[in-house]
Design a protein around this motif. Structure first.
Motif, mmCIF file in Angstrom:
data_model
loop_
_atom_site.group_PDB
_atom_site.id
_atom_site.type_symbol
_atom_site.label_atom_id
_atom_site.label_comp_id
_atom_site.label_asym_id
_atom_site.label_seq_id
_atom_site.Cartn_x
_atom_site.Cartn_y
_atom_site.Cartn_z
ATOM 1 N N ARG A 265 10.828 25.376 26.693
ATOM 2 C CA ARG A 265 11.668 26.600 26.320
ATOM 3 C C ARG A 265 12.483 26.940 27.287
ATOM 4 N N PHE A 266 12.268 26.804 28.476
ATOM 5 C CA PHE A 266 13.291 27.052 29.728
ATOM 6 C C PHE A 266 14.333 26.015 29.386
ATOM 7 N N LEU A 267 14.273 24.615 29.394
ATOM 8 C CA LEU A 267 15.265 23.824 29.588
ATOM 9 C C LEU A 267 16.104 23.877 28.031
ATOM 10 N N LEU A 268 15.466 24.395 27.024
ATOM 11 C CA LEU A 268 16.049 24.388 25.650
ATOM 12 C C LEU A 268 17.110 25.632 25.894
ATOM 13 N N ARG A 269 16.826 26.860 26.352
ATOM 14 C CA ARG A 269 17.349 27.878 26.816
ATOM 15 C C ARG A 269 18.728 27.666 27.575
ATOM 16 N N LEU A 282 21.009 17.499 27.705
ATOM 17 C CA LEU A 282 21.077 18.075 28.910
ATOM 18 C C LEU A 282 20.639 17.300 29.991
ATOM 19 N N ALA A 283 19.638 16.195 29.700
ATOM 20 C CA ALA A 283 19.436 15.380 30.722
ATOM 21 C C ALA A 283 20.278 14.166 30.884
ATOM 22 N N ALA A 284 21.080 13.750 29.712
ATOM 23 C CA ALA A 284 22.032 12.777 29.792
ATOM 24 C C ALA A 284 23.174 13.404 30.660
ATOM 25 N N PHE A 297 17.259 21.362 35.811
ATOM 26 C CA PHE A 297 16.087 20.583 35.848
ATOM 27 C C PHE A 297 15.354 20.873 37.327
ATOM 28 N N GLN A 298 16.311 20.974 38.202
ATOM 29 C CA GLN A 298 15.709 21.312 39.515
ATOM 30 C C GLN A 298 15.168 22.696 39.681
ATOM 31 N N ASP A 299 15.685 23.862 38.831
ATOM 32 C CA ASP A 299 14.948 25.064 38.988
ATOM 33 C C ASP A 299 13.567 24.893 38.300
ATOM 34 N N PHE A 333 13.536 16.157 37.824
ATOM 35 C CA PHE A 333 12.841 17.357 38.299
ATOM 36 C C PHE A 333 11.849 17.215 39.292
ATOM 37 N N LEU A 334 11.436 15.912 39.417
ATOM 38 C CA LEU A 334 10.215 15.619 40.510
ATOM 39 C C LEU A 334 10.680 15.916 41.784
#
Ligand SMILES: [Zn+2]
Length: 387
Positions: A265-269, A282-284, A297-299, A333-334
């Motif tokens: 949900r965070f990433l979608l927002r 978003l990842a691309a 992703f870092q957050d 994000f790792l």
């Protein structure tokens, strides 16, 4: 005069010895008779009789010869993975997945059926019974089911599953009547954790936490080699640990839960705010060098790291095993996650803590459900009952 052991105790002793040998072969097989004797402490004569029975029964097979430094090469023994199979089911929001799994934890057949939205329990039981029947072949020990939410594993009752909109729904008993097999119910992340413990990244560790990241955030806890469920089966509900008491409202009604900052949900927002349609886009963009997408992703990784650091400080595990569907974007994000975990944990702990990726992927949920049944097969008669 030799001490007489009462008949009932003799039977218990035989079952106990049998369990010792089977568990050793499961964990460390193939082994020779000499190795088995050394590791169990059983007298060679007792062991010889026991092995003869297990081979005759078909649960143990001879699997070739060991290396030898001269003299006769000893015969190796191992568990026969096809002695019996078990069925694992995984309940998803719109599908029920199933697999037939052998005693070695390998998936031998798969099946799936669509679920209606918020299925009535009666309808669910019909579909689960059909799926199990489809997978049934040969000697089958039982059915294991993994479902998200709160589960009473002892009574086999689904206490609360938001994705199904179920409260207090008995599963094990009615499904056992339908299938004619014992049925074991467990929280899906706990089942996954068991699978990783026996067949995946957790094999090397007796104390670890398995954290899943995706639509929700869950965790399974292994202490002393065993799954730790807590007093009522709710251990590992990390998704709703508070990260920021003044943070945004979570779906559970509280504020600033870990899921608010580190779930899909965070990433979608963040994707929406940046004009991307979904997490994949978003990842691309992040991989293409968009700094705002990378920061999202870092957050998320940092927030996850703060949550896991709290677990690490509470439990002092040897390892954190990370799984769940969001691991497909782990490259994004790792690094932030790992930096946060190591920065905040106590220095000595942080140094030796292993951070591992789950090895079984999405199959881990099915193998884990099956492992609930396999665990019963290998349980020693003197061990406490299933909890
Ligand atoms: Zn919450």
């Amino acid at each position: 005069m030799p001490m007489r052991v009462p008949k009932g105790d003799q039977r218990l002793l035989r079952r106990h010895n049998r369990g010792l040998v089977l568990n050793l072969l499961r964990e460390r097989g193939p082994l020779s008779r000499t190795e088995l004797s050394q590791r169990t402490g059983l007298a060679p004569s007792v062991l010889t009789r026991l092995i003869r029975d297990l081979v005759a029964e078909g649960v143990v097979v001879e699997s070739g010869k060991a290396e030898s430094n001269g003299g006769r090469r000893p015969t190796l023994l191992e568990l026969n993975p096809d002695y019996a199979h078990v069925i694992g089911l995984k309940v998803e929001r719109a599908r029920l997945l199933g697999a037939r799994v052998d005693l070695g934890g390998r998936i031998r057949a798969r099946a799936a059926v669509d679920l209606p939205e918020h299925p009535r329990p009666q309808r669910f039981l019909e579909l689960a019974g059909q799926l199990a029947a489809e997978l049934l072949r040969g000697k089958t020990l039982g059915v294991g089911i993994g479902v998200s939410g709160f589960v009473d594993a002892v009574r086999g009752v689904d206490l609360y599953s938001p994705i199904l909109d179920w409260r207090e729904v008995p599963i094990s008993e009615p499904l056992a009547r339908v299938t004619g097999l014992p049925v074991y119910l467990e929280n899906d992340v706990n089942a996954l954790t068991l699978a990783e413990r026996w067949y995946g990244a957790g094999r090397a560790f007796r104390n670890f936490v398995c954290v899943t990241v995706g639509e929700g955030i869950g965790a399974g806890v292994v202490i002393g080699g065993e799954l730790y469920r807590g007093a009522f089966g709710g251990a590992g509900e990390v998704g709703h640990m508070t990260i920021d008491p003044d943070g945004p409202r979570c779906r559970c009604g509280e504020r600033g839960c870990l899921e608010v900052f580190a779930s899909d949900r965070f990433l979608l927002r963040r994707a929406g705010e940046l004009g991307y349609p979904d997490i994949g886009a978003l990842a691309a963009a992040a991989r293409d060098g968009d700094p705002a997408a990378q920061a999202a992703f870092q957050d998320m990784g940092r927030a996850l790291g703060i949550g896991v650091k709290n677990l690490v400080n509470l439990l002092n595990p040897e390892a954190v095993v990370l799984g769940g569907e969001r691991m497909e974007h782990q490259d994004l994000f790792l690094p932030a996650f790992e930096e946060e975990v190591r920065r905040h944990s106590f220095p000595k702990e942080a140094e030796i803590l292993a951070i591992e990726r789950a090895q079984l992927g999405e199959d881990g949920f099915l193998v884990g459900a099956a492992a609930l049944v396999i665990r019963e097969f290998f349980r020693l008669p003197t061990e406490r009952a299933r909890v």
